[in-house]
Scaffold this motif. Structure first.
Motif, mmCIF file in Angstrom:
data_model
loop_
_atom_site.group_PDB
_atom_site.id
_atom_site.type_symbol
_atom_site.label_atom_id
_atom_site.label_comp_id
_atom_site.label_asym_id
_atom_site.label_seq_id
_atom_site.Cartn_x
_atom_site.Cartn_y
_atom_site.Cartn_z
ATOM 1 N N ALA A 327 24.154 -42.090 83.657
ATOM 2 C CA ALA A 327 25.579 -42.553 83.465
ATOM 3 C C ALA A 327 25.750 -43.330 82.294
ATOM 4 O O ALA A 327 26.804 -43.639 81.850
ATOM 5 C CB ALA A 327 26.242 -43.183 84.751
ATOM 6 N N SER A 328 24.437 -43.856 81.737
ATOM 7 C CA SER A 328 24.730 -45.016 80.699
ATOM 8 C C SER A 328 23.090 -44.793 79.694
ATOM 9 O O SER A 328 22.295 -45.529 80.150
ATOM 10 C CB SER A 328 24.423 -46.502 81.442
ATOM 11 N N HIS A 329 23.535 -43.698 78.841
ATOM 12 C CA HIS A 329 22.586 -43.784 77.652
ATOM 13 C C HIS A 329 23.291 -43.487 76.442
ATOM 14 O O HIS A 329 24.611 -42.856 76.522
ATOM 15 C CB HIS A 329 21.584 -42.860 78.224
ATOM 16 N N ASP A 330 22.563 -43.119 75.352
ATOM 17 C CA ASP A 330 23.074 -42.742 74.157
ATOM 18 C C ASP A 330 21.961 -41.963 73.335
ATOM 19 O O ASP A 330 21.007 -41.858 73.799
ATOM 20 C CB ASP A 330 23.833 -43.715 73.175
ATOM 21 N N ALA A 331 22.277 -41.438 72.239
ATOM 22 C CA ALA A 331 21.125 -40.854 71.491
ATOM 23 C C ALA A 331 19.816 -41.622 71.240
ATOM 24 O O ALA A 331 18.768 -40.925 71.207
ATOM 25 C CB ALA A 331 21.888 -40.398 70.211
ATOM 26 N N ALA A 332 20.048 -42.987 71.130
ATOM 27 C CA ALA A 332 18.929 -43.637 70.788
ATOM 28 C C ALA A 332 18.220 -44.051 72.087
ATOM 29 O O ALA A 332 16.864 -44.644 71.993
ATOM 30 C CB ALA A 332 19.354 -44.922 70.217
ATOM 31 N N GLY A 333 18.776 -44.230 73.261
ATOM 32 C CA GLY A 333 17.822 -44.404 74.527
ATOM 33 C C GLY A 333 18.964 -44.776 75.568
ATOM 34 O O GLY A 333 20.067 -44.474 75.775
ATOM 35 N N ILE A 334 18.231 -45.571 76.513
ATOM 36 C CA ILE A 334 19.054 -46.061 77.633
ATOM 37 C C ILE A 334 19.732 -47.130 77.352
ATOM 38 O O ILE A 334 19.486 -47.982 76.573
ATOM 39 C CB ILE A 334 17.805 -46.729 78.787
ATOM 40 N N VAL A 335 20.985 -47.516 78.083
ATOM 41 C CA VAL A 335 21.727 -48.702 77.996
ATOM 42 C C VAL A 335 21.985 -49.249 79.290
ATOM 43 O O VAL A 335 22.719 -48.931 80.016
ATOM 44 C CB VAL A 335 23.227 -48.149 77.275
#
Ligand code: ATP
Ligand code: MG
Length: 435
Positions: A327-335
């Protein structure tokens, strides 16, 4: 970080099919030791413990009491309920040296019912709600997606005991509301959906579902539920919880097994959502299914025998680590949402061999720790680019970037992982800001 056990990976592990599994391996949170069985490394364990803490706090707040039951159970216990033979190959059956049949618990209804039966004799001692957070084993046919469907996994399970059905429904509603709060605190939108009771049995059940394309459950719901705000209201557990439950259950939401196509089709098309989701929790009311065969009986006001009414409630603690990443990540990794992040702040030391820079980092590190802020110091001797990439990969919510130019001017840069927003701040302001 120069001393921390944090084996990050640059390459994408080929065995991982979904993003959360890939990121958990790459960020050094877990390692698989056998099919569907994982070791938790320091960073991953911190997240697991944070999730556990939120689950525990909300259970305690609801009035449930914590116990800890063993992982190994006796087969005889399960023969009492009739589930030993019924459970099938998912149960890991073991023999001890005396040839006694044991098993690694896939769940604990039987054990808690016996503990209750032996410890509670009067209606005056009801209601009771007991929980534990313990490893379970289910020999899943297809363990996959990392911790999402493991064979060994950490679950919070609790069990309610009431004198009658009305009491049991109140206990159910309390857990319903507790689950809404629990998941919201992890930054998750988990929607309660009508669910099948499966091998646990019973006639009332909801699964809490986080919508995600990679989810294993097929679900159908009213779009209004997706936009509903969960946390803005504080919930008083003494109050009548029925209206809150009503508010959530009046709109259509069901898992595949309970889907009522006619009812769904009656909803205007623009308000219908059919999607996939991750089951992070599951609650059941099952009346006397276990208390009857296992004779969990209390004396009523007139001395009459009352078979207690029960419910059980599960949260997939280890699955949640993967679920939150989905539910919480982007192309660079975990958020990471702040409430579960392994560290709240990371200090990125751009020149560890420069005494002034390292001195400033050390001071900041101590000051943040003194304020109770969980902080990681990247003092590794490597290129800045690699450090930034690692920081984004492991998803620490706040990065404080400290370099020679800034230190000379008394300034540092603060970056928010989620928004990417950067701000230059006087070094002495950082602590009060982030604490
Ligand atoms: P599923 O339908 O996903 O197999 P279940 O309905 O059998 O799960 P429950 O008995 O309801 O699971 O267990 C309570 C919670 O434990 C689930 O909601 C889920 O979050 C978690 N869970 C169940 N099985 C696993 C597993 N194999 N790996 C990780 N978590 C699991
Ligand atoms: Mg379930």
């Amino acid at each position: 970080m120069s001393q921390y056990f944090l084996p990050t990976l640059k390459e994408t592990p080929s065995e991982a099919q979904i993003v959360s599994h890939r990121l958990m391996l790459r960020a050094g949170l877990i390692r698989q030791t056998s099919a569907g069985i994982y070791a938790w490394l320091p960073l991953g364990l911190r997240v697991l413990r944070n999730i556990e803490r939120i689950v525990r706090e909300e259970q305690d707040r609801s009035g449930a009491q914590e116990v800890l039951m063993p992982t190994i159970q006796s087969a005889d216990l399960w023969r009492e309920s009739g589930r030993y033979d019924a459970y099938g190959p998912e149960m890991l059956r073991i023999k001890d040296r005396h040839d006694r049949e044991m098993l690694f618990g896939p769940t604990n209804e039987e054990m808690i019912t016996v503990l209750f039966r032996d410890g509670v004799k009067s209606y005056r001692d009801l209601p009771k709600n007991l929980y534990h957070i313990q490893w379970k084993f289910r020999d899943e046919v297809r363990p996959r997606f990392g911790v999402m469907r493991g064979r060994e996994f950490l679950m919070k399970d609790n069990y309610s005991f009431d004198i009658d059905k009305a009491g049991a429904i109140h206990s159910y509603n309390k857990m319903f509301v507790t689950y809404l709060r629990t998941f919201a605190r992890m930054g998750l939108k988990a929607i309660p959906m009508r669910a099948d009771t499966g091998p646990i049995g019973g006639d009332l059940s909801h699964e809490f579902i986080v919508l995600a394309e990679t989810g294993e459950s097929e679900v159908f719901c009213h779009k209004g539920l997706v936009d509903k705000d969960i946390l803005s209201r504080t919930i008083d557990y003494g109050a009548d919880l029925q209206p809150i439950v009503q508010e959530w259950t009046s709109l259509y939401a069901a898992t595949d097994e309970m889907h009522d196509k006619a009812a769904f089709d009656a909803i205007p098309e623009s308000e219908r959502l059919s999607a996939r989701g991750i089951e992070v929790g599951h609650i059941f009311y099952f009346g006397t299914k276990y208390s009857k065969p296992m004779k969990a009986i209390v004396a009523g006001p007139g001395g009459e025998e009352i078979t207690v009414e029960m419910g059980s409630y599960g949260i997939g603690v280890s699955r949640l680590v993967g679920g939150i990443i989905e539910a919480s990540h982007d192309a660079a990794g975990i958020v990471w949402p702040e409430s579960v992040a392994p560290f709240k702040v990371a200090i990125v030391n751009l020149k560890p061999d420069d005494g002034a820079v390292s001195g400033a980092c050390g001071k900041l590190y101590d000051a943040l720790q003194a304020k109770g802020v969980e902080v990681l110091h990247d003092d590794r001797d490597m290129r800045a680019g690699g450090k930034f990439a690692d920081m984004d990969l492991i998803g620490i919510p706040w990065q404080v970037i400290v370099g020679p130019k800034g230190v000379a001017a008394g300034k540092v840069e603060v970056k928010n992982r989620k928004t990417g927003a950067r701000e230059e701040l006087p070094a002495e302001e950082v602590v009060s800001r982030l604490a």
